[in-house]
Design a protein around this motif. Structure first.
Motif, short mmCIF file in Angstrom:
data_model
loop_
_atom_site.label_atom_id
_atom_site.label_comp_id
_atom_site.label_asym_id
_atom_site.label_seq_id
_atom_site.Cartn_x
_atom_site.Cartn_y
_atom_site.Cartn_z
N SER A 165 0.83 -1.21 0.00
CA SER A 165 0.00 0.00 0.00
C SER A 165 0.86 1.26 0.00
O SER A 165 0.60 2.21 -0.75
CB SER A 165 -0.93 -0.01 1.22
N PHE A 166 1.90 1.27 0.82
CA PHE A 166 2.82 2.41 0.86
C PHE A 166 3.46 2.63 -0.51
O PHE A 166 3.53 3.76 -1.01
CB PHE A 166 3.90 2.17 1.91
N SER A 167 3.92 1.55 -1.13
CA SER A 167 4.62 1.67 -2.41
C SER A 167 3.68 2.17 -3.50
O SER A 167 4.10 2.95 -4.37
CB SER A 167 5.21 0.31 -2.81
N TYR A 183 9.81 1.24 6.26
CA TYR A 183 9.54 2.39 5.38
C TYR A 183 10.83 2.96 4.80
O TYR A 183 10.82 3.46 3.67
CB TYR A 183 8.76 3.47 6.14
N THR A 184 11.92 2.88 5.54
CA THR A 184 13.20 3.33 4.98
C THR A 184 13.61 2.44 3.83
O THR A 184 13.99 2.93 2.75
CB THR A 184 14.30 3.31 6.06
N LEU A 195 3.82 9.20 4.55
CA LEU A 195 4.31 8.63 5.80
C LEU A 195 3.53 9.16 7.00
O LEU A 195 3.16 8.39 7.91
CB LEU A 195 5.79 8.94 5.97
N HIS A 196 3.26 10.46 7.03
CA HIS A 196 2.63 11.06 8.22
C HIS A 196 1.13 10.85 8.25
O HIS A 196 0.57 10.34 9.24
CB HIS A 196 2.95 12.55 8.28
N ASP A 197 0.43 11.24 7.20
CA ASP A 197 -1.03 11.24 7.23
C ASP A 197 -1.65 9.93 6.77
O ASP A 197 -2.80 9.64 7.13
CB ASP A 197 -1.57 12.38 6.36
N MET A 198 -0.92 9.14 5.99
CA MET A 198 -1.51 7.92 5.45
C MET A 198 -0.97 6.66 6.10
O MET A 198 -1.70 5.69 6.29
CB MET A 198 -1.30 7.90 3.94
N GLU A 199 0.31 6.67 6.46
CA GLU A 199 0.90 5.52 7.14
C GLU A 199 0.95 5.73 8.65
O GLU A 199 1.38 4.85 9.39
CB GLU A 199 2.30 5.24 6.60
N GLU A 200 0.57 6.92 9.11
CA GLU A 200 0.37 7.22 10.53
C GLU A 200 1.66 7.22 11.36
O GLU A 200 1.65 6.92 12.56
CB GLU A 200 -0.65 6.23 11.15
#
Length: 308
Positions: free
Chosen positions: A33-35, A74-75, A147-152
Motif C-alpha cells: 500500500s505504501f509503495s 519504510y526506509t 508517511l505522516h497522514d496515510m501511514e500514521e
C-alpha cells in the motif's frame, strides 16, 4: 503508526507457522500500500514488497518494537521505490504564497460549504481521484504526506526515515497538505492540470497578503494538529471564527487530509501467496537456528537522497 505493524510484531513473537504467515501478510499489505501511494505502479509495488520483505527477514526476530519495525520497513521501501522508475524533475521548494487561495477560490469554497453533508460526502468518495492527487505532488512532499497522514507515522519517525530535521518535516507536511487539497479541488472541478502543482499559484491575481493572514495560513497544520502554544492558538481561533472564508478553507483542507488518511490500496488476494509461505518458512528456519542480524535500518541511497 499502522495497527497492522503492532499486530505483526506480536504475531512474529509467537513463532508458529500460522502466526508467522499472518504477520508476513500484514507486512506485505503495509509495504504494498505504501509503495502504491508513493510510486503509483502496481508492478513496482509488488517488486518492492518482495525485495523489502526478503531483505528484512534476518532482522525481524531482533525487532521487538513496532516503531522500530516501521522505521526499518519504510526506509527500505522508500529506497526501493525511488530506484524502480525514472522520476520527473520537480522544484524542491514550494512557496507558501503559491498555495494561498485567491478571492475567487475562497468565494467558491464559501458557496460549496452550504451544500448538504450528504452531497459533500458523495463527491469525496472517489479513492482513485485521491490517489491521483497524491501522485501529482512533487516527491519530497508526497513522501512526507504518505508517511505522516496515510501511514500514521509521527513527526520523529518520518524525520528518521527521511534523514530530515523534525522542523523540516513539519514544513513539508503543511505544504504537502495544501498541495494535495489544491490538486483535489482541480480534479473535483474537472480542471486540467497542465503544469506541475509546485509551479501553479492558486490565486486569481497576484497581490500582497497581509502579514497576519500569511502567518495564520502558514500555521494551519500546527493548529489542526494541536501543536500550537495556547496563546497563539487562541488568537488564531478568534481570527478564524470571525472569518467565514477562513472557516470554509479550513473545512476544505481538513476534508482533504481526512480523505488522504482513509486511502488504502489493497493488495490483490492472490498476490504474494507463494511468497508469503516461503518467507514464513525461511523466518522460522532462521529463528530455529538463531540466525538473526542486528536491525540496523538501511540509510538513504545516493539516488534517493535527491528526492528528499
Amino acid at each position: 503508526m499502522r495497527a497492522e505493524l503492532q499486530e505483526a510484531v506480536t504475531l512474529l513473537r509467537q513463532s508458529d507457522e500460522q502466526s508467522v504467515q499472518k504477520a508476513v501478510m500484514l507486512l506485505q499489505r503495509t509495504v504494498f500500500s505504501f509503495s502504491m501511494k508513493v510510486c503509483g505502479h502496481r508492478e513496482d509495488a509488488e517488486d518492492t514488497m518482495q525485495d523489502v520483505l526478503l531483505s528484512s527477514l534476518p532482522h525481524l526476530r531482533k525487532i521487538e518494537d513496532a516503531r522500530a519495525l516501521s522505521v526499518w520497513l519504510y526506509t527500505a521501501a522508500r529506497n526501493r521505490c525511488w530506484r524502480s522508475r525514472k522520476r520527473p524533475s520537480y522544484r524542491k521548494s514550494v512557496a507558501l504564497d503559491d498555495l494561498m487561495p485567491g478571492d475567487a477560490e475562497l468565494a467558491a469554497q464559501l458557496a460549496a460549504s452550504v451544500q448538504s453533508p450528504e452531497a459533500l460526502a458523495a463527491s469525496h468518495q472517489d479513492h482513485q481521484m485521491v490517489h491521483e492527487a497524491v501522485l501529482q505532488l512533487p516527491p519530497p512532499y508526497r513522501i512526507v504526506l504518505v508517511l505522516h497522514d496515510m501511514e500514521e507515522l509521527d513527526t520523529a519517525q518520518v524525520a528518521k526515515v527521511l534523514g530530515l530535521q523534525p522542523g523540516t518535516v513539519r514544513v513539508r507536511l503543511h505544504r504537502a497538505r495544501l498541495l494535495v487539497r489544491q490538486q483535489m479541488d482541480k480534479l473535483l472541478r474537472g480542471q486540467p492540470d497542465h503544469a506541475s502543482p509546485a509551479s501553479v499559484s492558486s490565486g486569481t491575481a497576484a497581490r500582497v497578503r497581509p502579514s497576519q493572514c500569511r502567518e495564520i495560513f502558514g500555521n494551519l497544520s500546527e493548529y489542526l494538529d494541536g501543536r500550537m502554544e495556547t496563546r497563539s492558538c487562541n488568537q488564531m481561533q478568534a481570527h478564524i471564527e470571525a472569518c467565514p472564508a477562513c472557516i470554509a478553507f479550513i473545512q476544505d483542507l481538513k476534508a482533504a487530509i481526512d480523505r488522504c488518511r482513509k486511502l488504502d490500496i489493497p493488495m490483490e488476494s492472490e498476490t504474494g501467496t507463494t511468497l508469503r509461505r516461503v518467507l514464513a518458512e525461511e523466518y522460522l528456519r532462521l529463528v530455529e537456528h538463531g540466525e538473526a542480524a542486528e536491525p540496523e535500518p538501511p540509510g538513504p541511497s545516493e539516488k534517493s537522497k535527491k528526492h528528499l
